[in-house]
Design a protein around this motif. Structure first.
Motif, short mmCIF file in Angstrom:
data_model
loop_
_atom_site.label_atom_id
_atom_site.label_comp_id
_atom_site.label_asym_id
_atom_site.label_seq_id
_atom_site.Cartn_x
_atom_site.Cartn_y
_atom_site.Cartn_z
N GLU A 313 17.44 5.16 -25.11
CA GLU A 313 18.15 6.26 -24.59
C GLU A 313 18.83 5.93 -23.35
N VAL A 314 17.91 5.66 -22.38
CA VAL A 314 18.25 5.43 -21.12
C VAL A 314 19.06 4.26 -20.95
N LYS A 315 19.00 3.26 -21.70
CA LYS A 315 19.64 1.90 -21.47
C LYS A 315 21.04 2.25 -21.99
N ALA A 316 21.13 3.12 -23.16
CA ALA A 316 22.62 3.40 -23.48
C ALA A 316 23.36 4.21 -22.53
N LEU A 317 22.50 4.96 -21.99
CA LEU A 317 23.21 5.93 -20.81
C LEU A 317 23.76 5.13 -19.43
N ILE A 318 22.83 4.28 -19.23
CA ILE A 318 23.25 3.54 -17.97
C ILE A 318 23.87 2.35 -18.22
N GLY A 319 24.04 1.75 -19.34
CA GLY A 319 24.83 0.57 -19.77
C GLY A 319 23.98 -0.64 -19.45
N ARG A 320 22.79 -0.63 -19.50
CA ARG A 320 22.09 -1.90 -19.53
C ARG A 320 21.42 -2.33 -20.71
#
Length: 320
Positions: A313-320
């Motif tokens: 979820e966080v990786k998708a949000l921050i583009g990593r």
């Protein structure tokens, strides 16, 4: 009706229906952020442009440089109305000062979507939809995260953003609600304002160093206030895992995420600016096409921590 006649009719009733087309024949949508320097607005722009490409419209992206230029933002809205854009997406710097130009747009039959921060107007009269983060929820989540890392006790500072900014006022209110649920926490400062830039926030924080040295926790409600506070804490030697002060901020940027990885920030309440820009343009186009629109679109909010940086979820949000 042939294209020449359609364009001729559009010009003749432009003042009334706002049906301006670009030289390419695409409808033009004005998208007006609060400012153009924060990473948040760059994400909004990317989302708006993605929606525009999918829906075959043209985006006119224009906003004031700094988030305290109310007069400049009013002038931009007024110019968009005069130019006869097909629709406007606006993130109002001031929930009251921007009402009049929005009403002018509505009077010209130009639909307006309010984005990011509420406007003190009437839904379905002054504007057609609010597309935004649940800001009160975001502030509440930030407060809960700070209480968590403090173990439910300690002295806390809230550095507010600026007056008449509805979105950050809601975040601050949500944070205060979370503090009321933590009886072991004492709020030692909550009446200071960071101002519109990271520089002004840093100066304000540096003027409060005696209070900050006494604090166990700090919360800031937007990107520039968080960055300015971080700068001040670093300069004063108060930032880092070896220091007692715990810091939770709002919004994601490359420098703030790096500071989190270094243990200088214990949480970042993160919006989804790309989704905000995308959904705002989608709502406007749906309205222009005669389709139903949602009166309120919640674009989501989560808390990023050092521990969940690797989650999908966080990786998708921050583009990593």
């Amino acid at each position: 009706m042939n294209r020449l006649l359609a364009l001729s009719l559009c010009v003749s009733v432009l003042a009334f229906v706002g049906c301006k087309e670009s030289g390419s024949g695409k409808r033009q949508i004005g998208v007006i952020p609060k400012g153009t320097t924060h990473e948040h607005w760059k994400g909004v722009e990317a989302g708006a442009k993605k929606a525009a490409a999918e829906m075959n419209v043209e985006i006119i992206w224009k906003g004031p440089l700094k988030e305290d230029d109310r007069a400049g933002q009013i002038q931009i809205v007024e110019q968009m109305v005069t130019d006869g854009v097909a629709g406007i997406v606006l993130a109002p710097l001031d929930d009251k000062a921007l009402l009049r130009p929005v009403q002018q747009a509505a009077g010209k039959k130009i639909p307006v979507v309010i984005m990011d921060s509420p406007l003190a107007g009437e839904l379905n009269k002054d504007f057609i939809s609010l597309v935004a983060t649940d800001n009160k929820k975001g502030g509440y989540l930030g407060g809960k995260r700070l209480a968590e890392v403090l173990g439910g006790k300690g002295k806390v500072v809230l550095l507010r953003y600026q007056e008449n900014s509805a979105s950050t006022a809601e975040r601050e209110a949500g944070f205060m609600d979370a503090m009321k649920e933590a009886p072991g926490i004492t709020l030692i400062s909550s009446n200071q304002y960071a101002g519109a830039t990271a520089d002004s926030a840093q100066k304000k924080a540096e003027s409060m160093l005696d209070v900050l040295r006494d604090a166990d926790g700090i919360f800031c409600p937007n990107e520039s206030s968080t960055q300015g506070m971080l700068n001040a804490l670093e300069r004063a030697g108060l930032a880092g895992e070896s220091q007692k002060v715990k810091f939770v901020g709002f919004d994601k940027s490359v420098p703030l995420l790096k500071a989190m990885e270094e243990g200088k920030i214990q949480g970042l309440v993160a919006q989804n600016p790309e989704k905000m820009g995308y959904e705002s343009v989608k709502v406007i186009v749906n309205k222009l096409d005669g389709k139903p629109v949602e009166p309120n679109v919640d674009t989501g909010v989560i808390v990023i921590t050092k521990e969940n940086l690797g989650s999908p979820e966080v990786k998708a949000l921050i583009g990593r």
